[in-house]
Motif scaffolding. Structure first.
Motif, PDB file in Angstrom:
ATOM      1  N   UNK A 124      46.521  21.771  11.825  1.00  0.00           N
ATOM      2  CA  UNK A 124      46.384  20.410  11.302  1.00  0.00           C
ATOM      3  C   UNK A 124      46.065  20.398   9.819  1.00  0.00           C
ATOM      4  N   UNK A 125      45.595  21.521   9.275  1.00  0.00           N
ATOM      5  CA  UNK A 125      45.024  21.511   7.932  1.00  0.00           C
ATOM      6  C   UNK A 125      45.670  22.484   6.961  1.00  0.00           C
ATOM      7  N   UNK A 126      46.726  23.171   7.367  1.00  0.00           N
ATOM      8  CA  UNK A 126      47.327  24.140   6.457  1.00  0.00           C
ATOM      9  C   UNK A 126      48.064  23.435   5.323  1.00  0.00           C
ATOM     10  N   UNK A 127      48.551  22.224   5.562  1.00  0.00           N
ATOM     11  CA  UNK A 127      49.184  21.407   4.515  1.00  0.00           C
ATOM     12  C   UNK A 127      48.478  20.063   4.434  1.00  0.00           C
ATOM     13  N   UNK A 128      47.290  20.043   3.894  1.00  0.00           N
ATOM     14  CA  UNK A 128      46.530  18.797   3.841  1.00  0.00           C
ATOM     15  C   UNK A 128      45.863  18.512   5.169  1.00  0.00           C
ATOM     16  N   UNK A 129      45.734  17.220   5.499  1.00  0.00           N
ATOM     17  CA  UNK A 129      45.129  16.796   6.755  1.00  0.00           C
ATOM     18  C   UNK A 129      46.172  16.006   7.538  1.00  0.00           C
ATOM     19  N   UNK A 130      46.674  16.583   8.629  1.00  0.00           N
ATOM     20  CA  UNK A 130      47.730  15.950   9.416  1.00  0.00           C
ATOM     21  C   UNK A 130      47.213  15.550  10.787  1.00  0.00           C
ATOM     22  N   UNK A 131      46.399  14.504  10.800  1.00  0.00           N
ATOM     23  CA  UNK A 131      45.805  13.990  12.029  1.00  0.00           C
ATOM     24  C   UNK A 131      46.050  12.491  12.085  1.00  0.00           C
ATOM     25  N   UNK A 132      46.533  12.016  13.241  1.00  0.00           N
ATOM     26  CA  UNK A 132      46.869  10.604  13.413  1.00  0.00           C
ATOM     27  C   UNK A 132      45.959   9.982  14.464  1.00  0.00           C
ATOM     28  N   UNK A 133      45.411   8.817  14.154  1.00  0.00           N
ATOM     29  CA  UNK A 133      44.646   7.977  15.100  1.00  0.00           C
ATOM     30  C   UNK A 133      43.264   8.531  15.454  1.00  0.00           C
ATOM     31  N   UNK A 134      42.756   9.448  14.672  1.00  0.00           N
ATOM     32  CA  UNK A 134      41.362   9.866  14.841  1.00  0.00           C
ATOM     33  C   UNK A 134      40.487   9.011  13.940  1.00  0.00           C
ATOM     34  N   UNK A 135      39.301   8.616  14.392  1.00  0.00           N
ATOM     35  CA  UNK A 135      38.359   7.953  13.483  1.00  0.00           C
ATOM     36  C   UNK A 135      37.948   8.909  12.373  1.00  0.00           C
ATOM     37  N   UNK A 136      37.690   8.347  11.195  1.00  0.00           N
ATOM     38  CA  UNK A 136      37.403   9.177  10.024  1.00  0.00           C
ATOM     39  C   UNK A 136      36.246  10.158  10.242  1.00  0.00           C
ATOM     40  N   UNK A 137      35.131   9.747  10.890  1.00  0.00           N
ATOM     41  CA  UNK A 137      34.043  10.719  11.092  1.00  0.00           C
ATOM     42  C   UNK A 137      34.488  11.949  11.873  1.00  0.00           C
ATOM     43  N   UNK A 138      35.364  11.755  12.858  1.00  0.00           N
ATOM     44  CA  UNK A 138      35.818  12.902  13.639  1.00  0.00           C
ATOM     45  C   UNK A 138      36.749  13.799  12.823  1.00  0.00           C
ATOM     46  N   UNK A 139      37.597  13.188  11.997  1.00  0.00           N
ATOM     47  CA  UNK A 139      38.463  13.979  11.121  1.00  0.00           C
ATOM     48  C   UNK A 139      37.619  14.841  10.189  1.00  0.00           C
TER      49      UNK A 139
END
Length: 253
Positions: A124-139
């Protein structure tokens, strides 16, 4: 011809299990599937058994039933042992809830089967942050957990807690699965750290992680607590234990 297995641990995934199995089976690479179910009261295992009776695809679907909830790590360890016993060459771990896109499976497999990696991490993090629909605190918690792992262990993997991973069978055989300690969130970190200490090549593959749409998340604060203190324990073991090295154990059969 290589044989490749996708392991999907389940507990109360009746809303997702049929769809995720069908999505894996339609991939251009012939993946077999092992569902490791922890006695789901919602009938997940029964649905898998119904799919096994399908004459076209049932032979590629396998079910390992366990008596109750024993933790994600033990589910994967039981699945890994089953895969080694059955002679699979590549083993992939994947969630049942579509947070991991089944269409990324061939890319993970190819990274190991054709590009020389021993472990391919869907990152998820090798090219930036690639996470969809997670609340910001969890990201933020997940991202900085991986930063913390890198700082403590010296491991270069940017998504150490990722659960979408392809292993060459040699990796699983060499690292002595009975000595894997953690069962929760820290399990994923321990697997990658152990593979690294055993001398295996780990490569990250960028993916987009999408939060589950159906069913209930199994994450809780105690899982993160295990990971925080577990990383310190892993570092200590890395300094004080002797790990088997790549090529030191030959797979029989």
């Amino acid at each position: 011809m290589t044989r490749q297995l996708v392991i999907i641990p389940t507990y109360n995934e009746i809303e997702n299990i049929r769809a995720i199995i069908l999505a894996v089976l339609r991939q251009p690479v012939d993946f077999d599937i092992l569902v490791v179910d922890d006695n789901s009261p919602d009938g997940t295992a029964s649905e898998v058994q119904r799919m096994q009776r399908d004459t076209e695809t049932g032979a590629r679907i396998h079910l390992l039933r366990r008596p109750g909830k024993q933790g994600l790590g033990t589910a994967y360890l039981d699945g890994f042992k089953w895969a080694l016993n059955e002679g699979y060459h590549f083993v992939i771990e994947m969630d049942a809830d579509f947070s991991h896109n089944p269409d990324d499976l061939p890319l993970l497999w190819k990274t190991c089967a054709e590009e020389g990696a021993d472990v391919a991490v869907g990152s998820r993090y090798v090219n930036g942050v690639n996470v969809v629909n997670w609340p910001l605190p969890r990201v933020l918690m997940s991202y900085f957990a991986s930063v913390y792992v890198r700082l403590v262990t010296g491991m270069s993997v940017r998504d150490a807690t990722a659960g979408f991973v392809c292993y060459r069978s040699e990796v699983l055989y060499t690292m002595e699965l009975d000595k894997i300690h953690f069962k929760g969130y820290a399990f994923q970190i321990e697997m990658k750290y152990t593979a690294r200490l055993c001398g295996f090549k780990i490569k990250e593959v960028p993916i987009i992680f999408v939060n589950r749409r159906l069913g209930t998340s199994k994450m809780n604060s105690s899982i993160f607590g295990e990971a925080f203190f577990g990383v310190l324990q892993l570092k200590w073991w890395g300094l004080t234990r002797k790990y088997p090295q790549k090529g030191s154990r030959r797979i029989e059969g």
